[in-house]
Design a protein around this motif. Sequence first.
Motif, PDB file in Angstrom:
ATOM      1  N   GLY A 145      33.500  45.592  72.576  1.00 62.75           N
ATOM      2  CA  GLY A 145      33.919  46.101  73.209  1.00 62.75           C
ATOM      3  C   GLY A 145      34.720  47.693  72.683  1.00 62.75           C
ATOM      4  O   GLY A 145      34.023  48.418  71.653  1.00 62.75           O
ATOM      5  N   GLY A 146      35.318  48.084  73.363  1.00 63.99           N
ATOM      6  CA  GLY A 146      35.515  50.007  73.255  1.00 63.99           C
ATOM      7  C   GLY A 146      35.691  50.423  74.330  1.00 63.99           C
ATOM      8  O   GLY A 146      34.676  50.682  75.352  1.00 63.99           O
ATOM      9  N   PRO A 147      35.189  52.281  74.546  1.00 63.38           N
ATOM     10  CA  PRO A 147      35.405  52.871  75.117  1.00 63.38           C
ATOM     11  C   PRO A 147      33.485  53.229  75.797  1.00 63.38           C
ATOM     12  O   PRO A 147      32.471  52.895  74.682  1.00 63.38           O
ATOM     13  N   GLY A 175      33.533  45.066  77.580  1.00 71.25           N
ATOM     14  CA  GLY A 175      34.880  46.212  77.941  1.00 71.25           C
ATOM     15  C   GLY A 175      36.201  47.009  76.713  1.00 71.25           C
ATOM     16  O   GLY A 175      35.487  47.642  75.787  1.00 71.25           O
ATOM     17  N   PRO A 176      37.035  47.770  77.546  1.00 75.37           N
ATOM     18  CA  PRO A 176      37.278  48.422  76.153  1.00 75.37           C
ATOM     19  C   PRO A 176      38.350  47.756  75.415  1.00 75.37           C
ATOM     20  O   PRO A 176      38.627  46.822  76.037  1.00 75.37           O
ATOM     21  N   GLY A 177      38.979  48.242  74.957  1.00 71.14           N
ATOM     22  CA  GLY A 177      40.529  48.035  73.846  1.00 71.14           C
ATOM     23  C   GLY A 177      39.458  47.020  72.861  1.00 71.14           C
ATOM     24  O   GLY A 177      38.644  46.449  72.011  1.00 71.14           O
ATOM     25  N   GLY A 178      40.349  46.186  72.698  1.00 72.35           N
ATOM     26  CA  GLY A 178      40.351  44.335  72.127  1.00 72.35           C
ATOM     27  C   GLY A 178      39.379  43.617  72.640  1.00 72.35           C
ATOM     28  O   GLY A 178      39.305  42.670  72.526  1.00 72.35           O
ATOM     29  N   TRP A 353      40.303  44.694  81.875  1.00 75.04           N
ATOM     30  CA  TRP A 353      39.560  45.058  81.228  1.00 75.04           C
ATOM     31  C   TRP A 353      38.426  44.898  82.156  1.00 75.04           C
ATOM     32  O   TRP A 353      36.801  45.371  81.606  1.00 75.04           O
ATOM     33  N   ASP A 354      38.225  43.861  83.459  1.00 73.65           N
ATOM     34  CA  ASP A 354      37.288  43.805  84.347  1.00 73.65           C
ATOM     35  C   ASP A 354      36.380  43.371  83.530  1.00 73.65           C
ATOM     36  O   ASP A 354      35.263  43.851  83.884  1.00 73.65           O
TER      37      ASP A 354
END
Length: 477
Positions: A145-147, A175-178, A353-354
């Motif tokens: 995850g992350g950018p 997806g982003p974040g966690g 998060w898509d």
Amino acid sequence: MTDKLNDFGLIGLAVMGQNLVLNVESRGFHVSVYNRTAAVTDEFVAQHPGKRLTATHTLADFVQSLARPRKVMIMVKAGAAVDAVIEQLLPLLEADDIVIDGGNSLYTDTERRDAWLTPLGLRFIGAGVSGGEEGARKGPAIMPGGPASTWAVMQPIFESIAAVAEGQPCVRHIGPGGAGHYVKMIHNGIEYGDMQLICEAYHLMQSAGMATLEIAEVFNRWNEGELQSYLVQITGKALEQIDPETGRPIVELILDKAGQKGTGQWTLVNAAEQAVVISTINAAVEARVLSSQKAQRVAASQILQGPTTPWTGDQAARDALVAKIHDALYAAKVISYAQGLDLVRSMSAHKGWDIDLGGLASIWRGGCIIRARFLNHITDAYRTQPDLAHLMLAPYFAALLNRTQQAWREVVAHAVTQGIPVPAMSASLGYYDSLRTARLPANLLQAQRDFFGAHTYERIDKPAGQWFHTDWPEVVG
């Protein structure tokens, strides 16, 4: 130290860390390693002469040995240990350096760390890694995850070390974040359900009088067909393993107390928060908890009664039962995956998060613990219908469940009449029947709630969204 700056660094040389290092190095990358105990670092590097490995004894040396942007993977115990390592790294790292947590961290901890490091100019990845020791060395499934921009930097390394299924690396940006650690948590929840279902199938065959090596043959045969999966494969191998000391199958000598590390429980908490039913996974977690109460179970076995008439089927009846257990196991396994993916769908929508469920299923086809042949069908189902409301409604799986449901019922009924606990298999069937029932008795439940608490209810003969209350008779006593 060498003059050349290395491509990748890893902190934490337990077995998973060591195998990941060897995997990365085998793909042509130069790797720096650090462990809190220097002797572990030195011993590991000494055991692999000629490899592109650099042993470092301080975190300062470790960081200085890496080319920018530095790529630092942390493989230590989830929780406070990860925070402690990050704290020590902060004064040494520079803007745009990448910190990767490859352990089984709780996704909310990952989001907290992302919020901590991003304002400092650092990039953080929470990456779920599945496959155990063998997967780490030969090719795991990786869920970062992350950018997206950080994924682009890590993509060449991650794709080179990941398992490959159907010609595709078993890694993708989740997806982003966690998001990455979240789907690894759900992966582990599905794993709990899958393992418990397999154990229940074993118990059913054992209770029908089959010897351990006979059951091993069944699982080995099943692994050649539609039930082919890593967990079915290792079950057959585990059952046929002989203890050299006693000459008995080793599983017969293993104490029946199961352990767990928390990811299954985290999944249950998240499902409750999202109001998503994961009854199969819940039953599997509870089965592990109950197994740990060994002394209480032994005492209860001397007091509480069960069926008094044992099953006495002949070989033909036993073969028929095994065939039904195959279908029941297949159907219930589908439910475990369907419930896990339904929870991912719900959480992805909640967090924005898509997450691509077809893409997620595709990377679970290789390297990871829950890899199975029917993940190809799961991948196809979501690629054909990206907005699929529920996996059970996809044509392939609807047909499969319709085909197996009668045998599944007969197996659960057999278990009940024989007093054989099948909590996950029966919970899966209950979920299936609840989902396919157009009118549940929740109408009575709503009447009860309105009776004692004036909670109101909707009516089937009125427009949706209109709420009603009845003046119920007073109850005395």
